[in-house]
Design an enzyme around this catalytic site. Structure first.
Site, PDB file in Angstrom:
ATOM      1  N   LYS A   1      22.190  27.665  78.229  1.00 13.49           N
ATOM      2  CA  LYS A   1      21.235  28.792  79.088  1.00 13.49           C
ATOM      3  C   LYS A   1      20.715  28.442  80.181  1.00 13.49           C
ATOM      4  CE  LYS A   1      17.624  30.468  76.902  1.00 13.49           C
ATOM      5  NZ  LYS A   1      16.331  30.552  77.965  1.00 13.49           N
ATOM      6  N   ASN A   2      19.720  27.496  80.050  1.00 16.20           N
ATOM      7  CA  ASN A   2      18.780  27.031  80.804  1.00 16.20           C
ATOM      8  C   ASN A   2      19.327  26.233  82.091  1.00 16.20           C
ATOM      9  OD1 ASN A   2      16.711  27.971  79.261  1.00 16.20           O
ATOM     10  ND2 ASN A   2      15.817  26.181  78.373  1.00 16.20           N
TER      11      ASN A   2
ATOM     12  N   ARG B   1       1.944  30.890  80.221  1.00 15.14           N
ATOM     13  CA  ARG B   1       2.885  30.572  81.335  1.00 15.14           C
ATOM     14  C   ARG B   1       2.710  31.100  82.841  1.00 15.14           C
ATOM     15  NH1 ARG B   1       8.540  31.510  77.899  1.00 15.14           N
ATOM     16  NH2 ARG B   1       9.254  29.860  79.460  1.00 15.14           N
TER      17      ARG B   1
ATOM     18  N   ASP C   1      11.363  23.436  72.862  1.00 14.32           N
ATOM     19  CA  ASP C   1      12.423  24.318  72.347  1.00 14.32           C
ATOM     20  C   ASP C   1      13.241  24.072  71.008  1.00 14.32           C
ATOM     21  OD1 ASP C   1      11.876  25.858  74.322  1.00 14.32           O
ATOM     22  OD2 ASP C   1      13.819  25.599  75.605  1.00 14.32           O
TER      23      ASP C   1
ATOM     24  N   ARG D   1      18.982  36.460  72.726  1.00 17.62           N
ATOM     25  CA  ARG D   1      18.860  36.275  74.246  1.00 17.62           C
ATOM     26  C   ARG D   1      19.451  34.670  74.424  1.00 17.62           C
ATOM     27  NH1 ARG D   1      12.906  35.601  75.546  1.00 17.62           N
ATOM     28  NH2 ARG D   1      14.047  34.758  77.334  1.00 17.62           N
TER      29      ARG D   1
HETATM   30  C1  UD1 Z   1      11.652  26.349  80.662  1.00 15.19           C
HETATM   31  C2  UD1 Z   1      12.617  26.385  79.720  1.00 15.19           C
HETATM   32  C3  UD1 Z   1      12.144  26.949  78.382  1.00 15.19           C
HETATM   33  C4  UD1 Z   1      11.299  25.703  78.109  1.00 15.19           C
HETATM   34  C5  UD1 Z   1      10.487  25.259  79.056  1.00 15.19           C
HETATM   35  C6  UD1 Z   1       9.568  24.004  78.754  1.00 15.19           C
HETATM   36  C7  UD1 Z   1      14.342  27.773  81.253  1.00 15.19           C
HETATM   37  C8  UD1 Z   1      15.015  29.151  81.793  1.00 15.19           C
HETATM   38  N1  UD1 Z   1      13.442  27.656  80.345  1.00 15.19           N
HETATM   39  O1  UD1 Z   1      10.746  27.279  80.861  1.00 15.19           O
HETATM   40  O2  UD1 Z   1      13.356  27.289  77.659  1.00 15.19           O
HETATM   41  O3  UD1 Z   1      10.735  26.004  76.604  1.00 15.19           O
HETATM   42  O4  UD1 Z   1      10.962  25.058  80.268  1.00 15.19           O
HETATM   43  O5  UD1 Z   1      10.791  22.802  78.487  1.00 15.19           O
HETATM   44  O6  UD1 Z   1      14.756  26.609  81.756  1.00 15.19           O
HETATM   45  N2  UD1 Z   1       3.284  25.841  83.871  1.00 15.19           N
HETATM   46  C9  UD1 Z   1       1.859  26.161  84.797  1.00 15.19           C
HETATM   47  N3  UD1 Z   1       2.384  26.574  86.021  1.00 15.19           N
HETATM   48  C10 UD1 Z   1       3.552  26.662  86.399  1.00 15.19           C
HETATM   49  C11 UD1 Z   1       4.591  26.631  85.683  1.00 15.19           C
HETATM   50  C12 UD1 Z   1       4.116  26.206  84.458  1.00 15.19           C
HETATM   51  O7  UD1 Z   1       0.794  25.772  84.564  1.00 15.19           O
HETATM   52  O8  UD1 Z   1       3.597  27.184  87.729  1.00 15.19           O
HETATM   53  C13 UD1 Z   1       3.157  25.431  82.523  1.00 15.19           C
HETATM   54  C14 UD1 Z   1       3.305  26.265  81.328  1.00 15.19           C
HETATM   55  O9  UD1 Z   1       2.303  27.215  81.147  1.00 15.19           O
HETATM   56  C15 UD1 Z   1       3.855  25.348  80.141  1.00 15.19           C
HETATM   57  C16 UD1 Z   1       4.350  23.855  81.074  1.00 15.19           C
HETATM   58  O10 UD1 Z   1       3.732  24.025  82.280  1.00 15.19           O
HETATM   59  O11 UD1 Z   1       2.604  25.049  79.651  1.00 15.19           O
HETATM   60  C17 UD1 Z   1       5.721  23.888  81.106  1.00 15.19           C
HETATM   61  O12 UD1 Z   1       6.396  25.161  81.533  1.00 15.19           O
HETATM   62  P1  UD1 Z   1       7.734  25.225  82.298  1.00 15.19           P
HETATM   63  O13 UD1 Z   1       8.382  23.998  82.212  1.00 15.19           O
HETATM   64  O14 UD1 Z   1       7.387  25.939  83.773  1.00 15.19           O
HETATM   65  O15 UD1 Z   1       8.556  26.446  81.398  1.00 15.19           O
HETATM   66  P2  UD1 Z   1       9.829  27.191  82.024  1.00 15.19           P
HETATM   67  O16 UD1 Z   1      10.228  26.686  83.115  1.00 15.19           O
HETATM   68  O17 UD1 Z   1       8.920  28.807  82.314  1.00 15.19           O
END
Ligand code: UD1
Length: 419
Positions: free
Chosen positions: A22-23, A123, A306, A398
């Site tokens: 998925k990711n 997030r 995850d 999902r």
């Molecule tokens: C992706 C995965 C999700 C997984 C997560 C962490 C996809 C579609 N989803 O989600 O399944 O659980 O990685 O491995 O690939 N953060 C910030 N600022 C930002 C972005 C992130 O502070 O601009 C923080 C988030 O709040 C979190 C951490 O960074 O604490 C990691 O988040 P992130 O890697 O961005 O998660 P996703 O990419 O949304």
């Protein structure tokens, strides 16, 4: 709302096909926005998040042909009718933010709803915005939307304050059509990032360093169409492995391979599993009660957040006591309350939980709260004595392709109850 009725305990034996990740699929679909030529994608998983992303892309005017039987789709973003991703779609799937980088790079503008918080935590997307601004985008946040425009994106040196998977992907995609060289430091290293980079390279992009903390991209004037096969879903494979650990059995994960699952497999070995890599997949065997394993979640190559709920399910029936620390998301222990209803012994303090394995769990009615929490509950329910009902199974759909069908083929008793 659909529910699962699960009769436990189960023992799992047989072979399970592991779907495309998925990711990896979601960013790959968005990468198709970077070219006007068709992009052919194989090993497409049949998931709710996939159909949500298709709905979003179609709303932009993208043409998508799907052949579910052959797990194939062809995406052509020849002429767009809109560059806006509305709140209605983004609120159901945060990964919708992945259209921001490609739209801005190819069409010089994008309006994408702010994803907002979600059940597992705040997030934010500040790192996506910071990187795009460094590349020359003008971005304002107004009425709940990220409104971005640019005359042209230019390569930049970007150091991410936190390791973010979709943030790295958004910047990588934008940089492919920016002028000059972009360097992303403190980049995420997930296998799904490498899969996206592989597709982008076959579209003509110049990317190196993916899979490490420093990714370099030299922008091109245009990208072309390509064909790509999505990598296997290491989280789905890990989830089935945990099901075998909690229930016992012998299961062949068809399509899985060791490298992306390294730490998951190490932890399963620590639990007492016998693991062997074969030509077309991985075999997991568990005889008797698993041993508990402690871990702390962290970005790849660390232990994936995850997989946290599924390993909690294993620990709740294991011999011994485990300490689990969740370091990625601030509210990712919601499954604990539900596992307690099944008779688990878990206590939580801040971002750390202590799980003492019990001899057996007991069936109960529980509620799924997010995607991976649902998977943890299904595992617990299969290991429990008696029947359980898991409500709000839409969370599971999902990100897991026909999980009930796959589990039943391994000998579990899971019935989908449609309202
Ligand atoms: C992706 C995965 C999700 C997984 C997560 C962490 C996809 C579609 N989803 O989600 O399944 O659980 O990685 O491995 O690939 N953060 C910030 N600022 C930002 C972005 C992130 O502070 O601009 C923080 C988030 O709040 C979190 C951490 O960074 O604490 C990691 O988040 P992130 O890697 O961005 O998660 P996703 O990419 O949304």
């Amino acid at each position: 709302m659909e529910k699962f009725k699960v009769w436990g305990p189960s023992r799992l034996i047989g072979e399970v096909p592991i779907s495309g990740a998925k990711n990896a699929a979601l960013p790959i679909f968005c990468a198709s926005l970077l070219t006007s030529e068709p992009v052919k994608i194989f090993n497409v998983p049949d998931l709710k998040d996939v159909s949500t992303m298709f709905a979003l892309l179609r709303k932009l005017g993208v043409e998508i042909e799907v052949d579910k039987r052959n797990k194939f789709c062809e995406i052509e973003a020849k002429a767009l009718s809109s560059t806006e991703a509305s709140y209605d779609l983004v609120k159901t799937m945060r990964a919708s933010i992945l259209v921001l980088g490609p739209l801005l790079a190819k069409h010089r503008e994008a309006k994408v709803s702010l994803p907002g918080g979600c059940a597992i935590g705040q997030r934010p997307v500040d790192q996506h915005i910071k990187g795009l601004r460094l590349m020359g985008a003008e971005i304002i946040i107004e009425n709940g939307y990220i409104k971005a425009k640019t005359k042209k994106l230019v390569g930049a040196k970007i150091t991410s304050d936190v390791v973010t998977v979709t943030g790295t992907e958004n910047l990588m995609m934008a940089a492919c059509l920016a002028e000059g060289k972009t360097v992303i430091e403190n980049a995420a290293q997930e296998p799904e990032i490498v899969d996206l980079a592989n597709l982008l390279r076959s579209m003509g992009a110049n990317i190196s360093g993916d899979g490490t903390k420093k990714i370099e991209i030299i922008g091109q004037q245009t990208l072309k169409g390509a064909s790509h096969k999505i990598i296997f879903d290491r989280i789905e494979a890990g989830t089935f492995s945990c099901a075998v650990a909690a229930c016992g059995g012998d299961v062949f994960l068809n399509g899985a391979s060791r490298e992306p699952m390294k730490i998951i497999l190490e932890k399963l070995r620590e639990c007492g599993g016998e693991i062997s890599e074969e030509k077309s997949g991985i075999r997991i065997k568990f005889f008797g009660r698993p041993s508990s394993v402690s871990f702390q979640t962290s970005p790849f190559p660390g232990f994936a957040t995850d997989m946290q709920a599924q390993f909690m399910a294993v620990n709740s029936v294991a011999q011994g006591t485990a300490i689990i620390k969740e370091s990625i998301f601030e509210n990712r222990f919601m499954h604990v309350q539900e596992m307690l209803r099944l008779g688990a012994k878990i206590s939580v303090k801040g971002n750390t939980s202590m799980v003492t394995g019990v001899d057996s769990l007991r069936g109960a009615k529980v509620m799924a709260t997010d995607l991976r929490a649902s998977a943890g509950l299904v595992i617990s329910a299969m290991a429990a004595q008696g029947d359980s009902v898991i409500d709000r199974i839409y969370h599971l759909d999902r990100g897991y392709e026909k999980m009930d069908v796959k589990l039943n083929a391994l000998g579990a008793s899971v019935e989908r109850i449609k309202n």
